[in-house]
Design a protein around this motif. Structure first.
Motif, mmCIF file in Angstrom:
data_model
loop_
_atom_site.group_PDB
_atom_site.id
_atom_site.type_symbol
_atom_site.label_atom_id
_atom_site.label_comp_id
_atom_site.label_asym_id
_atom_site.label_seq_id
_atom_site.Cartn_x
_atom_site.Cartn_y
_atom_site.Cartn_z
ATOM 1 N N TYR A 21 9.524 -5.249 -10.662
ATOM 2 C CA TYR A 21 8.336 -5.842 -10.032
ATOM 3 C C TYR A 21 8.717 -6.786 -8.890
ATOM 4 O O TYR A 21 9.693 -7.521 -8.992
ATOM 5 C CB TYR A 21 7.545 -6.667 -11.052
ATOM 6 N N TYR A 79 8.654 0.658 -18.754
ATOM 7 C CA TYR A 79 8.315 -0.707 -18.327
ATOM 8 C C TYR A 79 9.594 -1.501 -18.077
ATOM 9 O O TYR A 79 10.484 -1.562 -18.934
ATOM 10 C CB TYR A 79 7.470 -1.397 -19.415
ATOM 11 N N LEU A 138 9.158 2.271 -8.926
ATOM 12 C CA LEU A 138 8.141 2.961 -9.734
ATOM 13 C C LEU A 138 7.109 3.699 -8.878
ATOM 14 O O LEU A 138 6.588 3.159 -7.910
ATOM 15 C CB LEU A 138 7.419 1.930 -10.606
ATOM 16 N N MET A 155 -6.135 -4.362 -8.128
ATOM 17 C CA MET A 155 -7.208 -3.576 -8.736
ATOM 18 C C MET A 155 -8.377 -4.523 -8.999
ATOM 19 O O MET A 155 -8.177 -5.580 -9.591
ATOM 20 C CB MET A 155 -6.751 -2.953 -10.062
ATOM 21 N N ARG A 177 5.771 7.168 -18.934
ATOM 22 C CA ARG A 177 4.954 6.141 -19.600
ATOM 23 C C ARG A 177 3.501 6.340 -19.200
ATOM 24 O O ARG A 177 3.207 6.721 -18.068
ATOM 25 C CB ARG A 177 5.441 4.762 -19.145
ATOM 26 N N ARG A 220 6.616 -9.755 -7.371
ATOM 27 C CA ARG A 220 5.334 -10.423 -7.633
ATOM 28 C C ARG A 220 4.990 -11.480 -6.594
ATOM 29 O O ARG A 220 3.944 -12.112 -6.688
ATOM 30 C CB ARG A 220 5.340 -11.041 -9.048
ATOM 31 N N ARG A 263 -0.295 -3.661 -4.634
ATOM 32 C CA ARG A 263 -1.559 -3.151 -5.165
ATOM 33 C C ARG A 263 -2.367 -4.245 -5.842
ATOM 34 O O ARG A 263 -1.809 -5.155 -6.454
ATOM 35 C CB ARG A 263 -1.346 -1.969 -6.116
ATOM 36 N N HIS A 300 6.242 -2.467 -6.627
ATOM 37 C CA HIS A 300 7.393 -2.034 -7.425
ATOM 38 C C HIS A 300 8.512 -1.569 -6.514
ATOM 39 O O HIS A 300 8.259 -0.985 -5.452
ATOM 40 C CB HIS A 300 6.985 -0.891 -8.360
ATOM 41 N N ARG A 345 -6.635 -7.596 -10.833
ATOM 42 C CA ARG A 345 -5.323 -7.456 -11.480
ATOM 43 C C ARG A 345 -4.309 -6.978 -10.459
ATOM 44 O O ARG A 345 -4.657 -6.647 -9.334
ATOM 45 C CB ARG A 345 -5.404 -6.438 -12.625
ATOM 46 N N GLY A 346 -3.075 -6.880 -10.860
ATOM 47 C CA GLY A 346 -2.036 -6.378 -9.967
ATOM 48 C C GLY A 346 -1.353 -7.521 -9.249
ATOM 49 O O GLY A 346 -0.649 -8.292 -9.861
ATOM 50 N N HIS A 387 1.107 -7.219 -7.071
ATOM 51 C CA HIS A 387 2.549 -6.980 -7.075
ATOM 52 C C HIS A 387 2.851 -5.617 -6.455
ATOM 53 O O HIS A 387 1.935 -4.825 -6.207
ATOM 54 C CB HIS A 387 3.120 -7.052 -8.508
ATOM 55 N N MET A 403 -5.967 0.246 -18.976
ATOM 56 C CA MET A 403 -6.615 -1.058 -19.122
ATOM 57 C C MET A 403 -8.117 -0.866 -19.268
ATOM 58 O O MET A 403 -8.689 0.038 -18.648
ATOM 59 C CB MET A 403 -6.244 -1.994 -17.973
ATOM 60 N N TYR A 447 -0.161 4.087 -19.627
ATOM 61 C CA TYR A 447 -0.842 2.891 -20.119
ATOM 62 C C TYR A 447 -2.249 2.863 -19.532
ATOM 63 O O TYR A 447 -2.543 3.609 -18.581
ATOM 64 C CB TYR A 447 -0.066 1.601 -19.800
ATOM 65 N N LEU A 497 -2.978 6.666 -10.620
ATOM 66 C CA LEU A 497 -4.042 5.901 -11.272
ATOM 67 C C LEU A 497 -5.285 6.774 -11.398
ATOM 68 O O LEU A 497 -5.723 7.364 -10.402
ATOM 69 C CB LEU A 497 -4.392 4.668 -10.427
ATOM 70 N N GLN A 544 3.376 5.893 -9.387
ATOM 71 C CA GLN A 544 2.325 6.009 -10.389
ATOM 72 C C GLN A 544 1.155 6.834 -9.862
ATOM 73 O O GLN A 544 0.972 6.964 -8.661
ATOM 74 C CB GLN A 544 1.805 4.619 -10.765
HETATM 75 C C1 T46 Z 1 0.717 -1.634 -12.002
HETATM 76 C C2 T46 Z 1 -0.725 -1.830 -12.219
HETATM 77 C C3 T46 Z 1 -1.554 -0.667 -11.706
HETATM 78 C C4 T46 Z 1 3.794 -4.067 -21.092
HETATM 79 O O1 T46 Z 1 4.252 -4.642 -22.088
HETATM 80 N N1 T46 Z 1 4.083 -2.750 -20.884
HETATM 81 C C5 T46 Z 1 3.601 -2.066 -19.819
HETATM 82 O O2 T46 Z 1 3.902 -0.861 -19.670
HETATM 83 C C6 T46 Z 1 2.739 -2.751 -18.892
HETATM 84 C C7 T46 Z 1 2.171 -2.017 -17.677
HETATM 85 C C8 T46 Z 1 2.458 -4.060 -19.123
HETATM 86 N N2 T46 Z 1 2.969 -4.705 -20.209
HETATM 87 C C9 T46 Z 1 2.581 -6.102 -20.464
HETATM 88 C C10 T46 Z 1 3.123 -7.095 -19.455
HETATM 89 C C11 T46 Z 1 2.039 -8.154 -19.416
HETATM 90 O O3 T46 Z 1 2.265 -9.098 -20.434
HETATM 91 O O4 T46 Z 1 1.162 -6.177 -20.369
HETATM 92 C C12 T46 Z 1 0.766 -7.388 -19.759
HETATM 93 C C13 T46 Z 1 -0.121 -7.118 -18.542
HETATM 94 O O5 T46 Z 1 0.672 -6.508 -17.493
HETATM 95 P P1 T46 Z 1 0.453 -6.827 -15.931
HETATM 96 O O6 T46 Z 1 0.055 -8.235 -15.760
HETATM 97 O O7 T46 Z 1 1.669 -6.362 -15.197
HETATM 98 O O8 T46 Z 1 -0.800 -5.873 -15.615
HETATM 99 P P2 T46 Z 1 -1.453 -5.522 -14.207
HETATM 100 O O9 T46 Z 1 -2.767 -4.908 -14.524
HETATM 101 O O10 T46 Z 1 -1.417 -6.649 -13.260
HETATM 102 O O11 T46 Z 1 -0.479 -4.372 -13.593
HETATM 103 C C14 T46 Z 1 -0.312 -3.121 -14.237
HETATM 104 C C15 T46 Z 1 1.157 -2.706 -14.235
HETATM 105 O O12 T46 Z 1 1.954 -3.753 -14.796
HETATM 106 C C16 T46 Z 1 1.672 -2.383 -12.856
HETATM 107 O O13 T46 Z 1 2.909 -1.706 -12.962
HETATM 108 O O14 T46 Z 1 1.127 -1.003 -11.032
HETATM 109 O O15 T46 Z 1 -1.075 -2.121 -13.578
#
Ligand code: T46
Length: 158
Positions: free
Chosen positions: A138, A133, A73, A116, A52, A140, A114, A70, A65-66, A68, A56, A54, A77, A75
């Motif tokens: 997670y 995903y 997982l 960010m 995967r 959290r 982590r 895993h 952000r973050g 949490h 931001m 993704y 970055l 990764q």
């Molecule tokens: C991580 C850090 C570095 C999805 O639908 N698919 C995905 O692959 C991801 C990553 C997120 N989402 C949805 C879930 C939430 O509704 O996107 C929204 C934001 O996700 P999240 O609040 O988890 O984003 P971050 O920036 O806090 O964390 C992300 C990753 O989730 C995490 O695995 O390590 O970036």
């Protein structure tokens, strides 16, 4: 005398074991007079199968952000534009790593909290992930994370 030697060894071992290793990859840019190109291949530049990708962007000023970890997982970055900072926390130590070069990748293992933050307005943070995903991967809650690393937080070997 032997007793003091044992204590010194134990202190040394404890410092050694709790040392948190930060793994930053420096990718090879293929530059010419047109500009730069970085290519990332699984098992060659990236130490796992990439399931995967993704990214931001447009992160609001002052946002973190973050928050949490895993369970399994892994990764990498890469801040492919602009800059940001990553706080890594293995439950014993915390380190802040700036990401500001599009050819640098920060490895983040499982069982690692982590955060960010400090995103520049133009920052694009791209993430290459070893798994699809899955919300059940997670952790959290920070107290749950500390319990997890204490009891069963086995770190996947990179
Ligand atoms: C991580 C850090 C570095 C999805 O639908 N698919 C995905 O692959 C991801 C990553 C997120 N989402 C949805 C879930 C939430 O509704 O996107 C929204 C934001 O996700 P999240 O609040 O988890 O984003 P971050 O920036 O806090 O964390 C992300 C990753 O989730 C995490 O695995 O390590 O970036």
């Amino acid at each position: 005398m032997l007793f003091i030697f044992d204590i010194v060894c134990l202190i040394y071992l404890n410092i050694f074991i709790s040392y948190m290793q930060v793994i930053k990859y420096v990718f090879q840019p293929h530059g010419d007079k047109r500009g730069q190109l970085v290519s990332l291949e699984e098992f060659k530049d990236i130490p796992f199968r990439i399931k995967r990708v993704y990214y931001m962007y447009d992160t609001e000023c002052g946002v973190t952000r973050g928050y949490h970890a895993h369970k399994s997982l892994q990764q990498i970055l890469v801040c492919i534009h602009g800059s940001c900072k990553i706080r890594l926390d293995n439950g014993k130590e915390k380190k802040v790593i700036p990401l500001e070069k599009p050819y640098e990748g920060l490895y983040v293992s499982n069982a690692m909290w982590r955060e960010m933050f400090d995103f520049s307005p133009d920052a694009v943070l791209m993430v290459l992930a070893s798994e699809l995903y899955d919300e059940s991967d997670y952790i959290r809650n920070y107290d749950e994370f500390l319990e997890y690393v204490k009891n069963c937080g086995e770190i996947v070997k990179e």
